[in-house]
Write a protein that holds these residues in place. Sequence first.
Motif, PDB file in Angstrom:
ATOM      1  N   VAL A  35      26.139  46.071  69.407  1.00 22.68           N
ATOM      2  CA  VAL A  35      27.028  45.690  70.504  1.00 22.68           C
ATOM      3  C   VAL A  35      26.243  44.905  71.546  1.00 22.68           C
ATOM      4  CG1 VAL A  35      28.503  46.554  72.344  1.00 22.68           C
ATOM      5  CG2 VAL A  35      28.505  47.688  70.112  1.00 22.68           C
ATOM      6  N   LYS A  36      26.780  43.735  71.935  1.00 25.84           N
ATOM      7  CA  LYS A  36      26.039  42.841  72.828  1.00 25.84           C
ATOM      8  C   LYS A  36      26.647  42.702  74.214  1.00 25.84           C
ATOM      9  CE  LYS A  36      24.554  40.132  68.829  1.00 25.84           C
ATOM     10  NZ  LYS A  36      24.616  38.825  68.131  1.00 25.84           N
ATOM     11  N   THR A  37      27.902  43.144  74.366  1.00 23.70           N
ATOM     12  CA  THR A  37      28.542  43.047  75.681  1.00 23.70           C
ATOM     13  C   THR A  37      29.352  44.312  75.954  1.00 23.70           C
ATOM     14  OG1 THR A  37      30.616  42.050  74.879  1.00 23.70           O
ATOM     15  CG2 THR A  37      28.781  40.552  75.388  1.00 23.70           C
ATOM     16  N   THR A  38      29.629  44.542  77.238  1.00 25.12           N
ATOM     17  CA  THR A  38      30.461  45.688  77.616  1.00 25.12           C
ATOM     18  C   THR A  38      31.859  45.543  77.047  1.00 25.12           C
ATOM     19  OG1 THR A  38      29.212  45.890  79.693  1.00 25.12           O
ATOM     20  CG2 THR A  38      31.314  47.042  79.566  1.00 25.12           C
ATOM     21  N   GLU A  39      32.372  44.329  77.046  1.00 31.38           N
ATOM     22  CA  GLU A  39      33.719  44.063  76.526  1.00 31.38           C
ATOM     23  C   GLU A  39      33.796  44.377  75.028  1.00 31.38           C
ATOM     24  OE1 GLU A  39      33.054  42.350  80.261  1.00 31.38           O
ATOM     25  OE2 GLU A  39      31.946  41.923  78.394  1.00 31.38           O
ATOM     26  N   GLU A  40      32.734  44.041  74.301  1.00 30.08           N
ATOM     27  CA  GLU A  40      32.713  44.331  72.865  1.00 30.08           C
ATOM     28  C   GLU A  40      32.712  45.838  72.622  1.00 30.08           C
ATOM     29  OE1 GLU A  40      30.026  43.430  68.834  1.00 30.08           O
ATOM     30  OE2 GLU A  40      29.334  42.731  70.803  1.00 30.08           O
ATOM     31  N   LEU A  41      31.976  46.577  73.450  1.00 35.22           N
ATOM     32  CA  LEU A  41      31.957  48.038  73.306  1.00 35.22           C
ATOM     33  C   LEU A  41      33.333  48.622  73.589  1.00 35.22           C
ATOM     34  CD1 LEU A  41      30.448  50.678  72.807  1.00 35.22           C
ATOM     35  CD2 LEU A  41      29.762  50.675  75.216  1.00 35.22           C
ATOM     36  N   GLN A  42      34.007  48.104  74.614  1.00 38.12           N
ATOM     37  CA  GLN A  42      35.359  48.569  74.919  1.00 38.12           C
ATOM     38  C   GLN A  42      36.300  48.317  73.746  1.00 38.12           C
ATOM     39  OE1 GLN A  42      36.116  46.285  78.435  1.00 38.12           O
ATOM     40  NE2 GLN A  42      35.106  47.729  79.822  1.00 38.12           N
ATOM     41  N   THR A  43      36.207  47.149  73.161  1.00 40.86           N
ATOM     42  CA  THR A  43      37.057  46.797  72.023  1.00 40.86           C
ATOM     43  C   THR A  43      36.740  47.666  70.813  1.00 40.86           C
ATOM     44  OG1 THR A  43      37.131  44.504  72.791  1.00 40.86           O
ATOM     45  CG2 THR A  43      37.819  44.913  70.528  1.00 40.86           C
ATOM     46  N   PHE A  44      35.452  47.887  70.568  1.00 45.34           N
ATOM     47  CA  PHE A  44      35.039  48.695  69.416  1.00 45.34           C
ATOM     48  C   PHE A  44      35.527  50.136  69.566  1.00 45.34           C
ATOM     49  CE2 PHE A  44      31.701  50.958  66.855  1.00 45.34           C
ATOM     50  CZ  PHE A  44      32.044  50.404  65.627  1.00 45.34           C
ATOM     51  N   MET A  45      35.433  50.694  70.776  1.00 51.93           N
ATOM     52  CA  MET A  45      35.931  52.053  71.001  1.00 51.93           C
ATOM     53  C   MET A  45      37.444  52.105  70.824  1.00 51.93           C
ATOM     54  SD  MET A  45      33.584  53.833  73.981  1.00 51.93           S
ATOM     55  CE  MET A  45      33.867  52.621  75.267  1.00 51.93           C
ATOM     56  N   SER A  46      38.142  51.058  71.264  1.00 52.17           N
ATOM     57  CA  SER A  46      39.601  51.009  71.068  1.00 52.17           C
ATOM     58  C   SER A  46      39.952  51.046  69.584  1.00 52.17           C
ATOM     59  CB  SER A  46      40.180  49.736  71.692  1.00 52.17           C
ATOM     60  OG  SER A  46      39.982  49.719  73.083  1.00 52.17           O
ATOM     61  N   ALA A  47      39.129  50.373  68.769  1.00 56.47           N
ATOM     62  CA  ALA A  47      39.382  50.335  67.329  1.00 56.47           C
ATOM     63  C   ALA A  47      39.033  51.666  66.663  1.00 56.47           C
ATOM     64  CB  ALA A  47      38.573  49.205  66.701  1.00 56.47           C
ATOM     65  N   ILE A  48      37.900  52.229  67.012  1.00 59.55           N
ATOM     66  CA  ILE A  48      37.473  53.494  66.405  1.00 59.55           C
ATOM     67  C   ILE A  48      38.395  54.641  66.811  1.00 59.55           C
ATOM     68  CG2 ILE A  48      35.677  55.279  66.500  1.00 59.55           C
ATOM     69  CD1 ILE A  48      34.871  53.101  64.636  1.00 59.55           C
ATOM     70  N   PHE A  49      38.819  54.651  68.079  1.00 57.96           N
ATOM     71  CA  PHE A  49      39.636  55.753  68.602  1.00 57.96           C
ATOM     72  C   PHE A  49      41.133  55.488  68.482  1.00 57.96           C
ATOM     73  CE2 PHE A  49      35.861  56.546  71.634  1.00 57.96           C
ATOM     74  CZ  PHE A  49      35.259  57.412  70.718  1.00 57.96           C
ATOM     75  N   ARG A  50      41.541  54.535  67.670  1.00 51.46           N
ATOM     76  CA  ARG A  50      42.960  54.189  67.518  1.00 51.46           C
ATOM     77  C   ARG A  50      43.752  55.393  66.994  1.00 51.46           C
ATOM     78  NH1 ARG A  50      40.052  52.173  63.239  1.00 51.46           N
ATOM     79  NH2 ARG A  50      40.932  52.426  61.128  1.00 51.46           N
ATOM     80  N   ASP A  51      45.066  55.376  67.243  1.00 52.17           N
ATOM     81  CA  ASP A  51      45.922  56.502  66.861  1.00 52.17           C
ATOM     82  C   ASP A  51      46.426  56.418  65.427  1.00 52.17           C
ATOM     83  OD1 ASP A  51      45.783  57.833  69.338  1.00 52.17           O
ATOM     84  OD2 ASP A  51      47.295  56.498  70.190  1.00 52.17           O
ATOM     85  N   SER A  52      46.457  55.213  64.858  1.00 51.19           N
ATOM     86  CA  SER A  52      46.978  55.066  63.499  1.00 51.19           C
ATOM     87  C   SER A  52      45.870  54.609  62.562  1.00 51.19           C
ATOM     88  CB  SER A  52      48.131  54.065  63.465  1.00 51.19           C
ATOM     89  OG  SER A  52      47.684  52.788  63.860  1.00 51.19           O
ATOM     90  N   ALA A  53      46.072  54.827  61.285  1.00 50.03           N
ATOM     91  CA  ALA A  53      45.067  54.445  60.289  1.00 50.03           C
ATOM     92  C   ALA A  53      44.891  52.933  60.238  1.00 50.03           C
ATOM     93  CB  ALA A  53      45.463  54.983  58.913  1.00 50.03           C
ATOM     94  N   ASP A  54      45.983  52.204  60.405  1.00 52.86           N
ATOM     95  CA  ASP A  54      45.919  50.740  60.380  1.00 52.86           C
ATOM     96  C   ASP A  54      45.324  50.231  61.686  1.00 52.86           C
ATOM     97  OD1 ASP A  54      47.126  50.653  57.884  1.00 52.86           O
ATOM     98  OD2 ASP A  54      49.138  50.648  58.764  1.00 52.86           O
ATOM     99  N   ILE A  55      44.498  49.196  61.569  1.00 47.85           N
ATOM    100  CA  ILE A  55      43.878  48.620  62.756  1.00 47.85           C
ATOM    101  C   ILE A  55      44.713  47.462  63.287  1.00 47.85           C
ATOM    102  CG2 ILE A  55      42.394  47.096  61.376  1.00 47.85           C
ATOM    103  CD1 ILE A  55      40.295  47.405  63.613  1.00 47.85           C
ATOM    104  N   ASN A  56      44.858  47.420  64.596  1.00 45.46           N
ATOM    105  CA  ASN A  56      45.604  46.354  65.244  1.00 45.46           C
ATOM    106  C   ASN A  56      44.997  44.992  64.906  1.00 45.46           C
ATOM    107  OD1 ASN A  56      45.774  44.438  67.768  1.00 45.46           O
ATOM    108  ND2 ASN A  56      47.542  45.824  67.934  1.00 45.46           N
TER     109      ASN A  56
END
Length: 254
Positions: free
Chosen positions: A117-138
Motif C-alpha cells: 500500500v502506497k497511499t492512505t487512499e489506497e489503504l482505505q479502498t483496500f479495507m473497504s474491499a476486504i471488509f465488504r458485506d457481500s462475497a462479490d466485490i464492487n
Amino acid sequence: FAPKEVSLEELSRRVEGVFIALHGRPGEDGTIQRDLAKFGLYHNGSLAHSAEITINKFETNKKLRELGFLVANHRLVSKNEWLKEGNSLADQVVADFGLPLIAKPADDGCSAAVRKVKTTEELQTFMSAIFRDSADINEDLAVSLGIGPADELPQKNELLIEQFIDSKGAVRFLEVTGGLVTHVNEHGEIIYEMFEPSESLAESEILSLEEKFLAGQGQNITPARYSKNATEQKRISKEVRNTLEKVAKALDVT
C-alpha cells in the motif's frame, strides 16, 4: 478404480497413517490433524497445536516476537474498528507504520491478497474491499485496486498490517525461502535437517501465488546469493539455516 468416501473411523481400520497433501485449510490449519489424532492415525507434518498458529500470520509474528525473534512491526485491524472509525482508521495506521506498508489477510495462505500500500487512499479502498458485506466485490473497488476477474480478494473480518521492509542501504537485499525435514532418532528425539535456502525473485512488487507454485513461473536460485565472497557466503548461509531451525523449534514445526 471408483473413488469412495469413507469415514475416518473406517479409514483407521484400513491404514496406520495418512500423508497429508492438502494446501491451506483444512489441511494446514490443524483441523485434519486433530481429526486424524482422534482415531490414532499417524500423519506427516506438524501437529494440530502448531498448525493452528502457523496458519495465522499475526499469531505467528506475535509468538515469535514474544520469544525474542526479529519480526516486522505489525497490528491487526478489525472490521468493527473500521465500521466505527471510518477513514480515520487508515490515517492512524499510516501514521503508525508509514508508507509504503503491507496489508494482507492474517489467516490465508502465502501470497493471497497481499498488497503493498502506497497511499492512505489506497489503504482505505483496500479495507473497504476486504471488509465488504457481500462475497462479490464492487466493480468500482475492483477497478480502483486493479483487481481482475481471476484475482483473489477474500472477504474478511480482520486485516493484518505490517511494516514494509526495505534494504535500508544494505549491499545485498533478498528474500529467501527455506525448507526442512525432520527425522526421529533411536532415542525418539526429533532431528531437524535444514535445506539450503533458495533466493526468491519477484517480477512485481509482491511475490505472487503463480510465481511460488505454478510450473514454469517464478524464479528460485539455490543456493541464495548472500555474498560473492565464498567464506562470507558459507557463514551467512549457516546463520540463516540456524535461525530457521530456531524458528521451527519455537513453533514446534515438525
